[in-house]
Design an enzyme around this catalytic site. Structure first.
Site, PDB file in Angstrom:
ATOM      1  N   ALA A   1     -18.616   3.051  -2.939  1.00 46.13           N
ATOM      2  CA  ALA A   1     -20.056   3.333  -2.636  1.00 46.13           C
ATOM      3  C   ALA A   1     -20.981   3.307  -4.000  1.00 46.13           C
ATOM      4  CB  ALA A   1     -20.055   4.744  -1.970  1.00 46.13           C
ATOM      5  N   TRP A   2     -20.366   4.122  -4.930  1.00 44.38           N
ATOM      6  CA  TRP A   2     -20.956   4.350  -6.242  1.00 44.38           C
ATOM      7  C   TRP A   2     -21.253   2.833  -6.924  1.00 44.38           C
ATOM      8  CZ3 TRP A   2     -18.023   3.312 -10.925  1.00 44.38           C
ATOM      9  CH2 TRP A   2     -18.845   3.503 -12.043  1.00 44.38           C
TER      10      TRP A   2
ATOM     11  N   LYS B   1       1.051  -1.099   0.089  1.00 42.34           N
ATOM     12  CA  LYS B   1       0.123   0.210   0.054  1.00 42.34           C
ATOM     13  C   LYS B   1       0.842   1.103  -0.015  1.00 42.34           C
ATOM     14  CE  LYS B   1      -4.387   0.994   0.124  1.00 42.34           C
ATOM     15  NZ  LYS B   1      -5.634   0.084  -0.058  1.00 42.34           N
TER      16      LYS B   1
ATOM     17  N   ASP C   1      -7.128   4.076  -4.608  1.00 40.29           N
ATOM     18  CA  ASP C   1      -7.750   3.808  -3.231  1.00 40.29           C
ATOM     19  C   ASP C   1      -8.365   5.351  -2.887  1.00 40.29           C
ATOM     20  OD1 ASP C   1      -8.058   2.088  -0.870  1.00 40.29           O
ATOM     21  OD2 ASP C   1      -7.421   4.084   0.198  1.00 40.29           O
TER      22      ASP C   1
ATOM     23  N   ASN D   1     -15.696   5.942  -5.030  1.00 41.06           N
ATOM     24  CA  ASN D   1     -15.767   4.658  -6.115  1.00 41.06           C
ATOM     25  C   ASN D   1     -16.529   3.645  -5.266  1.00 41.06           C
ATOM     26  OD1 ASN D   1     -14.069   2.200  -6.618  1.00 41.06           O
ATOM     27  ND2 ASN D   1     -14.473   3.512  -8.308  1.00 41.06           N
TER      28      ASN D   1
ATOM     29  N   GLY E   1     -20.079   6.844   2.540  1.00 35.95           N
ATOM     30  CA  GLY E   1     -19.218   7.149   1.568  1.00 35.95           C
ATOM     31  C   GLY E   1     -20.133   7.712   0.291  1.00 35.95           C
ATOM     32  N   PHE E   2     -19.092   8.388  -0.564  1.00 41.61           N
ATOM     33  CA  PHE E   2     -19.962   8.471  -1.743  1.00 41.61           C
ATOM     34  C   PHE E   2     -18.984   8.617  -3.017  1.00 41.61           C
ATOM     35  CE2 PHE E   2     -18.667  13.011  -2.742  1.00 41.61           C
ATOM     36  CZ  PHE E   2     -18.093  13.653  -1.803  1.00 41.61           C
TER      37      PHE E   2
HETATM   38  P1  NDP Z   1     -12.828   7.535  -2.698  1.00 39.28           P
HETATM   39  O1  NDP Z   1     -12.053   8.516  -2.676  1.00 39.28           O
HETATM   40  O2  NDP Z   1     -13.373   7.466  -4.125  1.00 39.28           O
HETATM   41  O3  NDP Z   1     -14.046   7.824  -1.567  1.00 39.28           O
HETATM   42  C1  NDP Z   1     -13.844   7.861  -0.367  1.00 39.28           C
HETATM   43  C2  NDP Z   1     -15.095   8.468   0.364  1.00 39.28           C
HETATM   44  O4  NDP Z   1     -15.143   8.317   1.543  1.00 39.28           O
HETATM   45  C3  NDP Z   1     -15.045   9.972   0.033  1.00 39.28           C
HETATM   46  O5  NDP Z   1     -16.346  10.182  -0.108  1.00 39.28           O
HETATM   47  C4  NDP Z   1     -14.485  10.494   1.197  1.00 39.28           C
HETATM   48  O6  NDP Z   1     -14.517  11.971   1.580  1.00 39.28           O
HETATM   49  C5  NDP Z   1     -15.307   9.579   2.181  1.00 39.28           C
HETATM   50  N1  NDP Z   1     -14.800   9.697   3.516  1.00 39.28           N
HETATM   51  C6  NDP Z   1     -13.425   9.818   3.947  1.00 39.28           C
HETATM   52  N2  NDP Z   1     -13.388   9.910   5.330  1.00 39.28           N
HETATM   53  C7  NDP Z   1     -14.645  10.070   5.661  1.00 39.28           C
HETATM   54  C8  NDP Z   1     -15.291  10.278   6.976  1.00 39.28           C
HETATM   55  N3  NDP Z   1     -14.564  10.211   8.033  1.00 39.28           N
HETATM   56  N4  NDP Z   1     -16.765  10.159   7.135  1.00 39.28           N
HETATM   57  C9  NDP Z   1     -17.482   9.971   5.852  1.00 39.28           C
HETATM   58  N5  NDP Z   1     -16.979   9.812   4.584  1.00 39.28           N
HETATM   59  C10 NDP Z   1     -15.327  10.001   4.722  1.00 39.28           C
HETATM   60  O7  NDP Z   1     -12.324   6.128  -2.241  1.00 39.28           O
HETATM   61  P2  NDP Z   1     -12.749   4.914  -2.444  1.00 39.28           P
HETATM   62  O8  NDP Z   1     -14.209   4.545  -2.566  1.00 39.28           O
HETATM   63  O9  NDP Z   1     -11.863   3.998  -3.165  1.00 39.28           O
HETATM   64  O10 NDP Z   1     -12.514   4.141  -0.810  1.00 39.28           O
HETATM   65  C11 NDP Z   1     -13.223   4.042   0.089  1.00 39.28           C
HETATM   66  C12 NDP Z   1     -13.155   2.844   0.872  1.00 39.28           C
HETATM   67  O11 NDP Z   1     -12.950   1.491   0.277  1.00 39.28           O
HETATM   68  C13 NDP Z   1     -11.706   3.029   1.688  1.00 39.28           C
HETATM   69  O12 NDP Z   1     -11.581   2.334   2.866  1.00 39.28           O
HETATM   70  C14 NDP Z   1     -10.787   2.139   0.788  1.00 39.28           C
HETATM   71  O13 NDP Z   1      -9.428   1.738   1.369  1.00 39.28           O
HETATM   72  C15 NDP Z   1     -11.522   1.087   0.357  1.00 39.28           C
HETATM   73  N6  NDP Z   1     -11.353   0.264  -0.651  1.00 39.28           N
HETATM   74  C16 NDP Z   1     -11.312   0.996  -1.785  1.00 39.28           C
HETATM   75  C17 NDP Z   1     -11.055  -0.148  -3.100  1.00 39.28           C
HETATM   76  C18 NDP Z   1     -10.931   0.543  -4.535  1.00 39.28           C
HETATM   77  O14 NDP Z   1     -10.724  -0.176  -5.510  1.00 39.28           O
HETATM   78  N7  NDP Z   1     -10.997   1.955  -4.769  1.00 39.28           N
HETATM   79  C19 NDP Z   1     -10.836  -1.383  -3.056  1.00 39.28           C
HETATM   80  C20 NDP Z   1     -11.006  -2.122  -1.726  1.00 39.28           C
HETATM   81  C21 NDP Z   1     -11.497  -1.076  -0.581  1.00 39.28           C
HETATM   82  P3  NDP Z   1     -13.170  12.503   1.936  1.00 39.28           P
HETATM   83  O15 NDP Z   1     -12.024  11.728   1.093  1.00 39.28           O
HETATM   84  O16 NDP Z   1     -13.392  13.978   1.836  1.00 39.28           O
HETATM   85  O17 NDP Z   1     -12.875  12.314   3.298  1.00 39.28           O
HETATM   86  O1  2IT Z   2      -8.009  -1.689  -0.658  1.00 42.12           O
HETATM   87  C1  2IT Z   2      -7.769  -2.299  -1.935  1.00 42.12           C
HETATM   88  O2  2IT Z   2      -7.962  -3.330  -2.145  1.00 42.12           O
HETATM   89  C2  2IT Z   2      -7.604  -1.292  -3.162  1.00 42.12           C
HETATM   90  N1  2IT Z   2      -7.704   0.008  -3.124  1.00 42.12           N
HETATM   91  C3  2IT Z   2      -7.353  -2.007  -4.553  1.00 42.12           C
HETATM   92  C4  2IT Z   2      -5.972  -2.223  -4.818  1.00 42.12           C
HETATM   93  C5  2IT Z   2      -5.677  -2.704  -5.991  1.00 42.12           C
HETATM   94  O3  2IT Z   2      -4.557  -2.980  -6.300  1.00 42.12           O
HETATM   95  O4  2IT Z   2      -6.686  -2.519  -6.898  1.00 42.12           O
END
Ligand code: NDP
Ligand code: 2IT
Length: 446
Positions: free
Chosen positions: A242-243, A126, A166, A240, A237-238
């Site tokens: 969450a969407w 990471k 991420d 990637n 969340g809103f």
């Molecule tokens: P994004 O940046 O697309 O979205 C993250 C969202 O969470 C944003 O809306 C962010 O706002 C919000 N957020 C952060 N902190 C808080 C908080 N304290 N309260 C409410 N909302 C909050 O990231 P991802 O969707 O990619 O990631 C979301 C989660 O999923 C993370 O834990 C990530 O590690 C995990 N994840 C992501 C993967 C991926 O492929 N993208 C794969 C597996 C897990 P803000 O940034 O302003 O705080």
């Molecule tokens: O937390 C995770 O699994 C990710 N942010 C995705 C990592 C990846 O290599 O696709």
């Protein structure tokens, strides 16, 4: 807790002060592994767990960049190369002001187990930076990414370490990072995943984490003879994850009534569907980082500074960030009749919350199992890059679906085998551990 596990956790805390999230992640895993370590003394004598809590390598570096006004800024960049026993390091990059060494170590540690569960050959890593993308222009983000990659490129490679997105790192950032890597190395390779479709990306990767969470939750619900059809769902969340989750729940006949941001949550009783799902992408791309925009646009209630766990729902999908659901939130969800909590974020539930769910014996799955669809599809992107052949959408989606079903089955079978039937936490930790531990034994003192 056994003396051995107790001593290990104490050692990790003493050796890594000021890293509470890392302690939390290690504690959860070590507790699950007690039975395994009892049954298999060879792991203890080979000090496998002691080795796994120590990253193979940590790179920490200066990232200087210039904003649009000509001001110079200095951020800190990191890459944690945690474990390469079963494949090249693999895991996302996070750009968020809360990023520290400890946060990235917890994420890298979780990633090792998650990647092992996918059944694909990927080690764990990471990285990221304390850079805050909020309010930055495209040009500022580009200059930051170029500076970040100017140091990172010498530590990664398609067979060495393959980063992805991420929090705060999406398609735009991956594009800038890839462009700079290519200039520096003169190589067009699969060094990053989450790439654009025209230049080596995989169909379904943007949706993969959220879809995977819902495929996993669907399997959990099946064990109780039910499905998403007609269920009310809270998502946090809103971004990637969450969407993708909102879209898939809606396709399966469920109704998502909440999303949240750092500013609060919205409660949309009619359900988030159609153009409203599309609007989530616009909100994210705006870099305003406000979910209140949704409430203003669609005229639904907004609760400032609150999390969505007080709303009465059947299923909860935490998809925002770590420790966003505590013991009190967990009790509130149970009180309102919630039957299934399936994590999309990494470690969104704190240790007290996890205990509340486990004691209540509801369906509860840790992120390392249920959000593995993102990295699994990254693995599929790596396969397509190696073959230089893109797969159609249906094929990627079908493989993703199958992988999530397999992880679900593996968790349940492993939990059963080690005497804690129904515990997705123990199943995921034990199954993830065994594959990596055996590979480490095979490879000698690494
Ligand atoms: P994004 O940046 O697309 O979205 C993250 C969202 O969470 C944003 O809306 C962010 O706002 C919000 N957020 C952060 N902190 C808080 C908080 N304290 N309260 C409410 N909302 C909050 O990231 P991802 O969707 O990619 O990631 C979301 C989660 O999923 C993370 O834990 C990530 O590690 C995990 N994840 C992501 C993967 C991926 O492929 N993208 C794969 C597996 C897990 P803000 O940034 O302003 O705080
Ligand atoms: O937390 C995770 O699994 C990710 N942010 C995705 C990592 C990846 O290599 O696709």
């Amino acid at each position: 807790m056994s003396d051995y596990v107790h001593a290990l956790i104490a050692h990790v805390k003493a050796k890594n002060p000021s890293e509470p999230e890392f302690h939390q992640a290690v504690e959860e895993v070590a507790q699950s592994l007690e039975l395994v370590l009892e049954r298999h003394p060879e792991y203890r004598s080979a000090r496998i767990l002691e080795r796994m809590v120590e990253p193979e390598r940590v790179v920490m570096f200066r990232v200087p960049w210039v904003d649009d006004q000509g001001e110079i800024h200095v951020n800190r960049g990191f890459r944690i190369q945690m474990n390469s026993a079963i494949g090249p390091y693999k895991g996302g990059l996070r750009f968020h002001p809360s990023v520290t060494l400890g946060i990235l170590k917890f994420l890298a540690f979780e990633q090792v187990f998650k990647n092992s569960l996918t059944s694909l050959p990927m080690g764990g890593g990471k990285g990221g930076s304390d850079f805050d993308p909020k309010g930055k222009t495209d040009n500022e983000v580009m200059r930051f990414c170029q500076s970040f990659m100017t140091e990172l490129f010498r530590h990664i490679g398609p067979d060495t370490d393959v980063p992805a997105g991420d929090i705060g790192v999406g398609a735009r950032e991956i594009g800038y990072l890839f462009g700079q890597y290519k200039r520096l190395t003169r190589e067009f390779s699969g060094v990053l995943t989450g790439k654009g479709l025209n230049w080596g990306g995989s169909l379904i990767r943007p949706q993969a984490t959220g879809y995977g969470v819902v495929y996993f939750a669907e399997e959990m619900l099946k064990t109780k003879g039910t499905s998403f059809d007609g269920k009310t769902v809270a998502v946090s969340g809103f971004g990637n994850v969450a969407w993708g989750a909102v879209e898939k729940v809606t396709q399966l006949g469920g109704k998502v009534v909440t999303i949240s941001g750092p500013d609060g949550f919205v409660h949309d009783k009619d359900g988030i569907r159609g153009e409203k799902i599309q609007y989530m992408l616009e909100m994210r791309a705006s870099a305003r980082d406000r979910v209140q925009d949704y409430a203003d646009k669609f005229k639904v209630p907004f609760f400032a500074g609150k999390r969505p766990w007080s709303v009465k729902v059947d299923v909860a999908l935490p998809c925002a960030t770590q420790n966003e659901l505590n013991g009190e939130n967990a009790r509130e969800l149970l009180h309102n009749g919630c039957m299934c909590v399936c994590e999309g974020a990494n470690m969104p539930t704190n240790l007290e919350g996890v205990k509340v769910f486990q004691d209540a014996h509801i369906l509860y799955s840790p992120g390392k199992a249920s959000n593995a669809g993102g990295v699994a599809t990254s693995g599929l992107e790596m396969s397509q890059n190696s073959m230089r052949l893109p797969w159609p959408k249906e094929e990627v989606d079908q493989r993703l679906h199958q992988i999530m079903k397999t992880i679900h089955k593996t968790c349940l079978e492993t939990a059963e085998k080690y005497g804690t039937p129904g515990s997705y936490v123990d199943g995921a930790n034990i199954a993830g551990f065994l594959k990596v531990a055996d590979a480490m034994l095979d490879q000698g003192l690494v």
